[in-house]
Design a protein around this motif. Sequence first.
Motif, PDB file in Angstrom:
ATOM      1  N   ARG A 151      41.182  49.187  43.219  1.00 11.80           N
ATOM      2  CA  ARG A 151      40.474  50.103  42.326  1.00 11.80           C
ATOM      3  C   ARG A 151      40.150  51.398  43.058  1.00 11.80           C
ATOM      4  O   ARG A 151      39.462  51.369  44.090  1.00 11.80           O
ATOM      5  CB  ARG A 151      39.149  49.464  41.874  1.00 11.80           C
ATOM      6  N   SER A 171      43.538  36.020  42.231  1.00  8.00           N
ATOM      7  CA  SER A 171      42.338  36.114  43.070  1.00  8.00           C
ATOM      8  C   SER A 171      41.074  36.016  42.241  1.00  8.00           C
ATOM      9  O   SER A 171      40.081  35.424  42.664  1.00  8.00           O
ATOM     10  CB  SER A 171      42.299  37.450  43.812  1.00  8.00           C
ATOM     11  N   ASP A 222      50.958  51.086  42.122  1.00  3.70           N
ATOM     12  CA  ASP A 222      51.396  50.117  41.116  1.00  3.70           C
ATOM     13  C   ASP A 222      50.245  49.853  40.145  1.00  3.70           C
ATOM     14  O   ASP A 222      49.257  49.227  40.505  1.00  3.70           O
ATOM     15  CB  ASP A 222      51.812  48.826  41.832  1.00  3.70           C
ATOM     16  N   PHE A 223      50.402  50.322  38.913  1.00  5.48           N
ATOM     17  CA  PHE A 223      49.305  50.180  37.940  1.00  5.48           C
ATOM     18  C   PHE A 223      49.154  48.750  37.403  1.00  5.48           C
ATOM     19  O   PHE A 223      48.186  48.463  36.706  1.00  5.48           O
ATOM     20  CB  PHE A 223      49.463  51.186  36.784  1.00  5.48           C
ATOM     21  N   ASP A 224      50.084  47.878  37.732  1.00 10.61           N
ATOM     22  CA  ASP A 224      49.864  46.459  37.447  1.00 10.61           C
ATOM     23  C   ASP A 224      48.954  45.831  38.503  1.00 10.61           C
ATOM     24  O   ASP A 224      48.541  44.680  38.376  1.00 10.61           O
ATOM     25  CB  ASP A 224      51.189  45.695  37.444  1.00 10.61           C
ATOM     26  N   ALA A 225      48.717  46.571  39.561  1.00 11.48           N
ATOM     27  CA  ALA A 225      47.919  46.032  40.674  1.00 11.48           C
ATOM     28  C   ALA A 225      46.796  46.985  41.045  1.00 11.48           C
ATOM     29  O   ALA A 225      46.386  47.050  42.204  1.00 11.48           O
ATOM     30  CB  ALA A 225      48.823  45.774  41.880  1.00 11.48           C
ATOM     31  N   GLY A 226      46.287  47.708  40.063  1.00 10.19           N
ATOM     32  CA  GLY A 226      45.183  48.596  40.361  1.00 10.19           C
ATOM     33  C   GLY A 226      44.918  49.567  39.240  1.00 10.19           C
ATOM     34  O   GLY A 226      45.643  49.598  38.253  1.00 10.19           O
ATOM     35  N   ARG A 227      43.847  50.364  39.375  1.00 15.39           N
ATOM     36  CA  ARG A 227      43.515  51.323  38.335  1.00 15.39           C
ATOM     37  C   ARG A 227      42.715  52.486  38.899  1.00 15.39           C
ATOM     38  O   ARG A 227      42.158  52.404  39.992  1.00 15.39           O
ATOM     39  CB  ARG A 227      42.776  50.659  37.179  1.00 15.39           C
ATOM     40  N   GLY A 236      46.193  42.289  44.673  1.00 20.93           N
ATOM     41  CA  GLY A 236      46.703  42.539  43.330  1.00 20.93           C
ATOM     42  C   GLY A 236      45.822  43.424  42.482  1.00 20.93           C
ATOM     43  O   GLY A 236      46.089  43.609  41.293  1.00 20.93           O
ATOM     44  N   ASP A 237      44.765  43.973  43.037  1.00 17.38           N
ATOM     45  CA  ASP A 237      43.800  44.717  42.220  1.00 17.38           C
ATOM     46  C   ASP A 237      43.064  45.759  43.060  1.00 17.38           C
ATOM     47  O   ASP A 237      41.951  45.529  43.519  1.00 17.38           O
ATOM     48  CB  ASP A 237      42.816  43.725  41.591  1.00 17.38           C
ATOM     49  N   MET A 283      40.587  44.566  34.286  1.00 16.32           N
ATOM     50  CA  MET A 283      41.386  44.112  35.425  1.00 16.32           C
ATOM     51  C   MET A 283      42.892  44.301  35.207  1.00 16.32           C
ATOM     52  O   MET A 283      43.415  43.914  34.168  1.00 16.32           O
ATOM     53  CB  MET A 283      41.101  42.628  35.685  1.00 16.32           C
ATOM     54  N   PRO A 284      43.594  44.883  36.186  1.00 20.94           N
ATOM     55  CA  PRO A 284      45.060  44.927  36.078  1.00 20.94           C
ATOM     56  C   PRO A 284      45.644  43.527  36.242  1.00 20.94           C
ATOM     57  O   PRO A 284      45.018  42.668  36.855  1.00 20.94           O
ATOM     58  CB  PRO A 284      45.474  45.828  37.247  1.00 20.94           C
ATOM     59  N   LYS A 285      46.845  43.324  35.693  1.00 16.07           N
ATOM     60  CA  LYS A 285      47.302  41.936  35.553  1.00 16.07           C
ATOM     61  C   LYS A 285      47.522  41.202  36.880  1.00 16.07           C
ATOM     62  O   LYS A 285      47.294  40.007  36.959  1.00 16.07           O
ATOM     63  CB  LYS A 285      48.548  41.856  34.665  1.00 16.07           C
ATOM     64  N   ASN A 286      47.932  41.931  37.923  1.00 14.24           N
ATOM     65  CA  ASN A 286      48.186  41.226  39.191  1.00 14.24           C
ATOM     66  C   ASN A 286      46.919  40.740  39.889  1.00 14.24           C
ATOM     67  O   ASN A 286      46.993  40.050  40.903  1.00 14.24           O
ATOM     68  CB  ASN A 286      48.966  42.128  40.156  1.00 14.24           C
ATOM     69  N   GLY A 287      45.761  41.106  39.355  1.00 12.22           N
ATOM     70  CA  GLY A 287      44.523  40.648  39.984  1.00 12.22           C
ATOM     71  C   GLY A 287      44.113  39.252  39.563  1.00 12.22           C
ATOM     72  O   GLY A 287      43.132  38.707  40.067  1.00 12.22           O
TER      73      GLY A 287
END
Lengths: 496, 496
Positions: B242, A39, B220-225, B239-240, A32-36
């Motif tokens: 994918r 939630s 934004d890689f802090d909010a996804g991948r 915030g996530d 998981m990326p940190k901003n997730g």
Amino acid sequence: MDAYPKLVERFAQISRLDHAMTFLSWDQMVVMPKNGNDSRSAAIAELASVRHARLTAPEVGDWLDSATGNQLPETARSINEMRRVWRQEACLPADLVKARVIAGSACEHGWRTQRLENDWTGFLANFREVVTLSREEARLRQAHADFDTPYSALLDLHCAGDSQALIDSVFTKLRKELPELIQQVMEHQQTAKAVDIVGEFPVQQQQQLCEKLMAVLGFDFDAGRLDESMHPFSTGGPGDQRITTRYRNHEFFEALSSTAHEVGHASYEGGLPEQSRGLPIGASRNMCIHESQSLMFEKQVFLSRSFMTFFTESIHQILPSSAGYDASAFWSSCTRVKPGYIRVEADEICYPLHVVLRYEIESALINGDIEADAIPEMWDQKMTHYLGLSTQGDFANGCLQDIHWTDGAFGYFPSYTMGAINSAQLFATVRSDFPDWQDRFARGETGFLREWLEQKIWSKGCELDSQELMVNATGHETDPSHYLTHLRDRYLKELY
Amino acid sequence: MDAYPKLVERFAQISRLDHAMTFLSWDQMVVMPKNGNDSRSAAIAELASVRHARLTAPEVGDWLDSATGNQLPETARSINEMRRVWRQEACLPADLVKARVIAGSACEHGWRTQRLENDWTGFLANFREVVTLSREEARLRQAHADFDTPYSALLDLHCAGDSQALIDSVFTKLRKELPELIQQVMEHQQTAKAVDIVGEFPVQQQQQLCEKLMAVLGFDFDAGRLDESMHPFSTGGPGDQRITTRYRNHEFFEALSSTAHEVGHASYEGGLPEQSRGLPIGASRNMCIHESQSLMFEKQVFLSRSFMTFFTESIHQILPSSAGYDASAFWSSCTRVKPGYIRVEADEICYPLHVVLRYEIESALINGDIEADAIPEMWDQKMTHYLGLSTQGDFANGCLQDIHWTDGAFGYFPSYTMGAINSAQLFATVRSDFPDWQDRFARGETGFLREWLEQKIWSKGCELDSQELMVNATGHETDPSHYLTHLRDRYLKELY
């Protein structure tokens, strides 16, 4: 009409919710990326609250009462395990459960940064709430069952069946014998040439090597996977055991040892009885047994001279930069004894003292004998006393090093050392059942051990209590003398 | 007492359950080992059943009735969107929902083999049940709201707010103009030298290149991948985000285009209004708008001459084996037009005709004008008519190529082309608002476009209907003329 089928269906529902929480937590820790995080924490809390409602609904208590009548012995055991799970949950109000998950999640999330920044004050701000809620939890659990202290009520969640009296007596013996043994072994090892394994070991190669080790240890990649995380762990569900390890560029035995360790946990979970899948009777027994399985694969198999001799060929093949060292160099570098700050890096002899220290602090904390702000000083004093190392001002290498307390998993630490002791005791029986065990390991054979463990431990689920399991497998209850013998045989006599 | 806060809390609960199902499904498609499938499917079904019960509980209908009184306009809109979500779920009996899942699952499972074996007869045996249940579903949905046809009731699930009349008029224009345009462009492209990009492009390098593209597009890689899966998709929560793509060794533009496409979907989701997170009013509008965002990043940005000129430096740097080709070679290889059998491989000009064909067939099927066994012949006739390609006897490259119908997702296909048209229309406004857009793209600037989209589309959630969104952003409703102009400008005039 019999209430048992209704209980079975309800517990199956609960296991499906557990499955969801398990894999959402895995994701949170591994990918998981940190901003997730916000939630995710809210979603897990929601599921915990649905689970809590399902498990503690009034009808479940009624079914448990009415299902107590004429039953087959195995059904009666199954109902007993259901009742244990139900009572552990029913004694906590939903609000407390939710608050605990949210506070634990926030504290753990913060800790990931605070540990790196040696920020005890920042951590303490979150941690106080975790302690408050854990004390409240312990108080309520104590009120609903027969525990001598609030801490015993938390201990029961992880070490169920192994009484505090048993743990106390075991730890007393370790506290007494280990500091002296450490000195003897260090003295003994001074005479041997110290070998340092140095080199560059690319992470990708290490990962390939770990997967090779998993295959030799019997891990099924159709039913699990290996990933990387800050703190190695294992989790999962039927057909899907997830283990993690971590890699460092200049050292590869940490990744391998962790991998072997987590393979043990995963093998236990993967070997649980299929016919009672999703029911409390089909779950793993307790963490003292669980840890005995991980340490079996890490310390009794992987760290044995015979297995390491076999595996050295794979190490040389997959990590070409290790070619300058032979099996005996690997073994002696892996069995070096030296007190250090970090529990997870500790050798077999020092490790139990790290656990004794945590056990003493957390029991005092939960029983209200100390407050959280006293931890750093106690830590420093005990580390100095047991291992001769001060942690004054160094929180990162002291009380901030472990994840366990961040989400309130008090009562868990003792299981590491109880597991080590169980592991040595189980393996003593294996050695006598398979006198050619060293020849087998030297050929990379591990199936005989897996079959033995599956038969004696894994396939039993919760059909026996933890001490019944030990008696059934080894002839007697948990006894630290096997562990102490194992340490002397390995570290003073260098037998295996 | 006002029922609105109760509705807000209930829908927030539902969104937490949705979060759980979303990420468990992601895991199932991206990382789960195969033996985990049974437990995973059971866990997701359990959560779906909890969600259904929460959403359709009697009190929700009562709250929706009693919350209709004196409200602020934004609250009234929020309640309307809640009612829409509630009605879509509450109007179907549990038996039908279950039968649909079972039939869809069986049909999809069979299709995975039948497609490879060109087995229309085998597929039809399962598919008839899917059609029967989808017709029943459409009939019930039509009975509970105001739709002119049963098909419109299914269309509403994916294209809500875009009436069948609108889609009909748009598709009529495409049907009329595109076949001739294809001929013109193919003739025009005959004069240009065809460039084939050939070479070995290692997956790891492609992945690095995709991550570079994502960074340039503002992800934004802090909010996804980014991950890899058999079919690219995007999913996630606050915030996530994918996204996934897929790699082939001898070709890298598929991975890049898919990545750009999914970044568009993810950007929309990531830009939804924070203040209404977890509520229907805070969700994305419909798939016609969603697809306009993915096609914006894929076709209007990534495929533009100016952006590709900028990005060529990264391609050369990260994929050394591409060094022999310049930006113009890349662009011309990516903008080749040629009718083919497979929708997902179609170019910008042919793609809409694939969709028109499916729209004509599925609307007739759901409205009862044809039966399922008529599909292969209709498919053949329409493919021959629109694209000059017969699919007689070739089901694998004809009516068996898509997954959508296997589990009854009728009414989804139109959103692909409505999205393409919306995208061209939105971008026409962007071009007039930012006359230097090509200079910006040539410098790798995309922030201005993201800000514009965030303001006009993303931050609106469901506060406006889809056509209100279009009018608000571009001055008028969805109009295919922008798309046709875009195609002529790009493929005949080669302007961008």
